[in-house]
Design a protein around this motif. Structure first.
Motif, PDB file in Angstrom:
ATOM      1  N   ILE A  99       0.822  -1.214   0.000  1.00  0.00           N
ATOM      2  CA  ILE A  99       0.000   0.000   0.000  1.00  0.00           C
ATOM      3  C   ILE A  99       0.856   1.264   0.000  1.00  0.00           C
ATOM      4  N   GLU A 100       1.791   1.346   0.938  1.00  0.00           N
ATOM      5  CA  GLU A 100       2.475   2.605   1.200  1.00  0.00           C
ATOM      6  C   GLU A 100       3.537   2.971   0.167  1.00  0.00           C
ATOM      7  N   ILE A 101       4.259   1.992  -0.362  1.00  0.00           N
ATOM      8  CA  ILE A 101       5.333   2.338  -1.297  1.00  0.00           C
ATOM      9  C   ILE A 101       4.796   3.004  -2.559  1.00  0.00           C
ATOM     10  N   PRO A 102       3.861   2.394  -3.286  1.00  0.00           N
ATOM     11  CA  PRO A 102       3.363   3.077  -4.485  1.00  0.00           C
ATOM     12  C   PRO A 102       2.574   4.344  -4.194  1.00  0.00           C
ATOM     13  N   THR A 103       1.794   4.319  -3.111  1.00  0.00           N
ATOM     14  CA  THR A 103       0.981   5.496  -2.784  1.00  0.00           C
ATOM     15  C   THR A 103       1.869   6.685  -2.440  1.00  0.00           C
ATOM     16  N   THR A 104       2.894   6.441  -1.631  1.00  0.00           N
ATOM     17  CA  THR A 104       3.799   7.513  -1.234  1.00  0.00           C
ATOM     18  C   THR A 104       4.600   8.025  -2.431  1.00  0.00           C
ATOM     19  N   ALA A 105       5.107   7.112  -3.253  1.00  0.00           N
ATOM     20  CA  ALA A 105       5.882   7.524  -4.425  1.00  0.00           C
ATOM     21  C   ALA A 105       5.038   8.381  -5.368  1.00  0.00           C
ATOM     22  N   ALA A 204      13.404   8.661  -6.026  1.00  0.00           N
ATOM     23  CA  ALA A 204      14.069   8.877  -4.738  1.00  0.00           C
ATOM     24  C   ALA A 204      13.085   8.643  -3.591  1.00  0.00           C
ATOM     25  N   ALA A 205      11.844   9.111  -3.767  1.00  0.00           N
ATOM     26  CA  ALA A 205      10.820   8.904  -2.744  1.00  0.00           C
ATOM     27  C   ALA A 205      10.538   7.417  -2.568  1.00  0.00           C
ATOM     28  N   ARG A 206      10.464   6.693  -3.685  1.00  0.00           N
ATOM     29  CA  ARG A 206      10.217   5.250  -3.619  1.00  0.00           C
ATOM     30  C   ARG A 206      11.359   4.549  -2.872  1.00  0.00           C
ATOM     31  N   LYS A 207      12.572   4.971  -3.134  1.00  0.00           N
ATOM     32  CA  LYS A 207      13.734   4.362  -2.490  1.00  0.00           C
ATOM     33  C   LYS A 207      13.720   4.600  -0.989  1.00  0.00           C
ATOM     34  N   VAL A 208      13.392   5.820  -0.574  1.00  0.00           N
ATOM     35  CA  VAL A 208      13.404   6.157   0.849  1.00  0.00           C
ATOM     36  C   VAL A 208      12.298   5.409   1.594  1.00  0.00           C
ATOM     37  N   ILE A 209      11.086   5.397   1.053  1.00  0.00           N
ATOM     38  CA  ILE A 209       9.988   4.736   1.765  1.00  0.00           C
ATOM     39  C   ILE A 209      10.197   3.226   1.795  1.00  0.00           C
ATOM     40  N   THR A 210      10.791   2.658   0.750  1.00  0.00           N
ATOM     41  CA  THR A 210      11.100   1.224   0.744  1.00  0.00           C
ATOM     42  C   THR A 210      12.132   0.905   1.819  1.00  0.00           C
ATOM     43  N   GLN A 211      13.165   1.721   1.901  1.00  0.00           N
ATOM     44  CA  GLN A 211      14.196   1.535   2.917  1.00  0.00           C
ATOM     45  C   GLN A 211      13.619   1.695   4.311  1.00  0.00           C
TER      46      GLN A 211
END
Length: 224
Positions: A99-105, A204-211
Protein backbone atom coordinates in the motif's frame (compact mmCIF):
# COMPACT_ATOMS: atom_id res chain seq x y z
CA UNK A 1 13.35 -3.04 30.94
CA UNK A 2 12.24 -0.07 28.83
CA UNK A 3 12.22 3.30 30.61
CA UNK A 4 8.89 4.46 31.89
CA UNK A 5 7.66 7.73 30.42
CA UNK A 6 4.82 9.94 31.54
CA UNK A 7 4.18 11.83 28.29
CA UNK A 8 1.76 14.62 27.67
CA UNK A 9 -1.27 13.02 26.09
CA UNK A 10 -1.23 13.71 22.35
CA UNK A 11 -3.80 15.56 20.28
CA UNK A 12 -3.88 14.02 16.82
CA UNK A 13 -5.89 14.58 13.67
CA UNK A 14 -8.36 17.30 12.77
CA UNK A 15 -11.02 16.56 15.42
CA UNK A 16 -9.95 17.08 19.00
CA UNK A 17 -10.17 13.62 20.59
CA UNK A 18 -11.91 12.96 23.87
CA UNK A 19 -9.86 12.44 27.02
CA UNK A 20 -10.58 8.71 26.83
CA UNK A 21 -9.31 8.64 23.24
CA UNK A 22 -6.19 10.56 24.21
CA UNK A 23 -5.45 8.08 26.97
CA UNK A 24 -6.03 5.21 24.54
CA UNK A 25 -3.64 6.83 22.04
CA UNK A 26 -0.91 7.12 24.67
CA UNK A 27 -1.41 3.53 25.85
CA UNK A 28 -1.47 2.26 22.27
CA UNK A 29 1.77 4.08 21.52
CA UNK A 30 3.41 2.59 24.63
CA UNK A 31 2.25 -0.84 23.52
CA UNK A 32 3.52 -0.43 19.95
CA UNK A 33 6.84 0.93 21.20
CA UNK A 34 7.26 -2.17 23.34
CA UNK A 35 7.08 -0.31 26.66
CA UNK A 36 4.08 -2.47 27.55
CA UNK A 37 5.47 -5.95 27.06
CA UNK A 38 3.65 -8.82 25.32
CA UNK A 39 2.26 -11.43 27.68
CA UNK A 40 2.49 -9.20 30.76
CA UNK A 41 -0.57 -8.22 32.79
CA UNK A 42 -1.07 -4.56 33.69
CA UNK A 43 -3.65 -3.18 36.11
CA UNK A 44 -5.57 0.00 35.40
CA UNK A 45 -4.38 1.66 38.66
CA UNK A 46 -0.76 0.76 37.87
CA UNK A 47 -0.99 2.21 34.37
CA UNK A 48 -2.80 5.27 35.69
CA UNK A 49 0.08 5.98 38.08
CA UNK A 50 2.59 5.42 35.31
CA UNK A 51 0.88 7.88 32.96
CA UNK A 52 -0.15 10.39 35.60
CA UNK A 53 -3.90 10.07 35.00
CA UNK A 54 -6.85 8.58 36.89
CA UNK A 55 -7.72 4.89 36.71
CA UNK A 56 -11.18 5.26 35.16
CA UNK A 57 -10.14 6.58 31.71
CA UNK A 58 -7.30 4.05 31.65
CA UNK A 59 -9.71 1.19 32.32
CA UNK A 60 -12.09 2.50 29.63
CA UNK A 61 -9.23 2.98 27.17
CA UNK A 62 -7.92 -0.53 27.78
CA UNK A 63 -11.38 -1.90 27.03
CA UNK A 64 -11.17 -0.08 23.70
CA UNK A 65 -7.79 -1.69 23.04
CA UNK A 66 -9.28 -5.07 23.94
CA UNK A 67 -11.88 -4.59 21.19
CA UNK A 68 -9.01 -3.96 18.78
CA UNK A 69 -7.35 -7.20 19.85
CA UNK A 70 -4.32 -5.45 21.33
CA UNK A 71 -4.91 -6.64 24.89
CA UNK A 72 -6.96 -9.35 26.60
CA UNK A 73 -8.99 -8.82 29.74
CA UNK A 74 -7.77 -10.79 32.75
CA UNK A 75 -10.56 -10.98 35.38
CA UNK A 76 -9.68 -9.35 38.73
CA UNK A 77 -6.17 -8.52 37.53
CA UNK A 78 -6.19 -6.19 34.56
CA UNK A 79 -5.15 -6.56 30.95
CA UNK A 80 -2.63 -8.79 29.22
CA UNK A 81 -0.82 -7.44 26.15
CA UNK A 82 -1.38 -9.80 23.24
CA UNK A 83 1.60 -11.49 21.63
CA UNK A 84 2.23 -10.78 17.95
CA UNK A 85 4.08 -13.55 16.12
CA UNK A 86 6.94 -13.07 13.68
CA UNK A 87 4.67 -14.32 10.89
CA UNK A 88 2.03 -11.72 11.75
CA UNK A 89 4.63 -8.97 11.75
CA UNK A 90 5.86 -10.16 8.35
CA UNK A 91 2.31 -10.13 7.01
CA UNK A 92 1.55 -6.66 8.38
CA UNK A 93 4.75 -5.25 6.89
CA UNK A 94 4.10 -6.92 3.54
CA UNK A 95 0.62 -5.41 3.30
CA UNK A 96 1.95 -2.01 4.33
CA UNK A 97 4.61 -2.22 1.63
CA UNK A 98 2.03 -3.05 -1.02
CA UNK A 99 0.00 0.00 0.00
CA UNK A 100 2.47 2.60 1.20
CA UNK A 101 5.33 2.34 -1.30
CA UNK A 102 3.36 3.08 -4.48
CA UNK A 103 0.98 5.50 -2.78
CA UNK A 104 3.80 7.51 -1.23
CA UNK A 105 5.88 7.52 -4.43
CA UNK A 106 2.88 8.80 -6.42
CA UNK A 107 2.62 11.82 -4.11
CA UNK A 108 5.75 13.19 -5.77
CA UNK A 109 3.57 14.10 -8.76
CA UNK A 110 0.14 14.52 -7.16
CA UNK A 111 0.58 16.26 -3.79
CA UNK A 112 0.84 20.02 -3.47
CA UNK A 113 4.26 21.13 -2.17
CA UNK A 114 2.54 23.25 0.47
CA UNK A 115 0.67 20.20 1.80
CA UNK A 116 3.91 18.24 1.95
CA UNK A 117 5.73 21.07 3.72
CA UNK A 118 2.93 21.22 6.28
CA UNK A 119 4.11 17.79 7.47
CA UNK A 120 7.69 18.92 8.07
CA UNK A 121 7.13 19.93 11.72
CA UNK A 122 5.91 16.37 12.41
CA UNK A 123 8.95 14.94 10.65
CA UNK A 124 11.18 17.13 12.79
CA UNK A 125 9.27 16.08 15.92
CA UNK A 126 10.07 12.45 15.07
CA UNK A 127 13.77 13.31 14.93
CA UNK A 128 13.61 15.28 18.18
CA UNK A 129 11.76 12.48 19.99
CA UNK A 130 14.34 9.97 18.75
CA UNK A 131 17.19 12.17 19.96
CA UNK A 132 15.68 12.53 23.43
CA UNK A 133 14.64 8.88 23.68
CA UNK A 134 10.94 9.68 24.15
CA UNK A 135 9.64 6.56 22.44
CA UNK A 136 5.95 7.20 23.01
CA UNK A 137 6.21 10.67 21.49
CA UNK A 138 8.20 9.10 18.65
CA UNK A 139 5.47 6.57 17.87
CA UNK A 140 2.74 9.21 18.07
CA UNK A 141 4.54 11.63 15.75
CA UNK A 142 5.48 8.82 13.37
CA UNK A 143 1.86 7.68 13.16
CA UNK A 144 0.60 11.21 12.53
CA UNK A 145 3.23 11.82 9.86
CA UNK A 146 2.60 8.65 7.86
CA UNK A 147 -1.19 8.85 8.07
CA UNK A 148 -1.07 12.55 7.19
CA UNK A 149 1.11 11.75 4.20
CA UNK A 150 -1.17 8.96 2.98
CA UNK A 151 -4.21 11.20 3.47
CA UNK A 152 -2.84 13.39 0.67
CA UNK A 153 -3.77 10.56 -1.70
CA UNK A 154 -7.41 11.35 -1.01
CA UNK A 155 -8.21 7.72 -0.17
CA UNK A 156 -9.64 7.63 3.36
CA UNK A 157 -10.18 3.85 3.34
CA UNK A 158 -6.51 3.30 2.53
CA UNK A 159 -5.54 5.49 5.48
CA UNK A 160 -7.75 3.49 7.86
CA UNK A 161 -6.30 0.18 6.66
CA UNK A 162 -2.76 1.40 7.33
CA UNK A 163 -3.83 2.86 10.68
CA UNK A 164 -5.15 -0.54 11.75
CA UNK A 165 -1.99 -2.35 10.56
CA UNK A 166 0.23 0.07 12.46
CA UNK A 167 -1.82 -0.35 15.62
CA UNK A 168 -1.35 -4.11 15.45
CA UNK A 169 2.40 -3.90 14.88
CA UNK A 170 5.11 -3.92 17.54
CA UNK A 171 8.41 -2.06 17.51
CA UNK A 172 10.18 -4.06 20.19
CA UNK A 173 13.63 -2.82 19.22
CA UNK A 174 13.03 0.93 19.63
CA UNK A 175 14.65 1.08 23.06
CA UNK A 176 17.76 -0.75 21.86
CA UNK A 177 18.03 1.52 18.82
CA UNK A 178 17.62 4.64 20.96
CA UNK A 179 20.24 3.43 23.46
CA UNK A 180 22.66 2.69 20.61
CA UNK A 181 22.12 6.12 19.06
CA UNK A 182 20.72 4.62 15.86
CA UNK A 183 17.08 5.68 16.15
CA UNK A 184 17.79 9.31 15.25
CA UNK A 185 19.44 8.27 11.98
CA UNK A 186 16.39 6.23 11.04
CA UNK A 187 14.10 9.08 12.11
CA UNK A 188 15.79 11.43 9.64
CA UNK A 189 14.44 9.31 6.80
CA UNK A 190 11.15 11.15 7.27
CA UNK A 191 12.83 14.44 6.37
CA UNK A 192 14.61 12.76 3.44
CA UNK A 193 11.27 11.46 2.21
CA UNK A 194 9.71 14.91 2.32
CA UNK A 195 12.68 16.40 0.49
CA UNK A 196 12.31 13.83 -2.30
CA UNK A 197 8.56 14.41 -2.59
CA UNK A 198 8.87 18.20 -2.66
CA UNK A 199 11.59 17.86 -5.31
CA UNK A 200 9.13 15.78 -7.39
CA UNK A 201 11.63 12.92 -7.44
CA UNK A 202 9.43 9.83 -7.61
CA UNK A 203 12.24 7.29 -7.68
CA UNK A 204 14.07 8.88 -4.74
CA UNK A 205 10.82 8.90 -2.74
CA UNK A 206 10.22 5.25 -3.62
CA UNK A 207 13.73 4.36 -2.49
CA UNK A 208 13.40 6.16 0.85
CA UNK A 209 9.99 4.74 1.76
CA UNK A 210 11.10 1.22 0.74
CA UNK A 211 14.20 1.54 2.92
CA UNK A 212 12.15 2.96 5.78
CA UNK A 213 9.65 0.12 5.81
CA UNK A 214 12.54 -2.33 5.66
CA UNK A 215 13.91 -0.77 8.83
CA UNK A 216 10.55 -1.11 10.54
CA UNK A 217 10.52 -4.88 10.07
CA UNK A 218 14.18 -5.75 9.78
CA UNK A 219 15.60 -3.71 12.65
CA UNK A 220 12.82 -2.74 15.04
CA UNK A 221 10.22 -5.47 15.30
CA UNK A 222 12.61 -8.41 15.59
CA UNK A 223 14.41 -7.24 18.74
CA UNK A 224 12.72 -8.75 21.81
Amino acid sequence: MAPQHRPALPVLGGRKPSYRERVADALRAALIAGELRPGEVYSAPGLAARFGVSATPVREAMLDLAKEGLVDTVPNKGFRVTVVSEQQLDEYTHIRSLIEIPTTADLATTAAPSDLEALRPLAQEIVTSAATGDLIAYVEADLSFHLGLLALSGNTHLVEVVRDLRRRSRLYGLTALADAGRLETSAKEHLQLLDALVARDTEAARKVITQHLGHVRGLWATTR
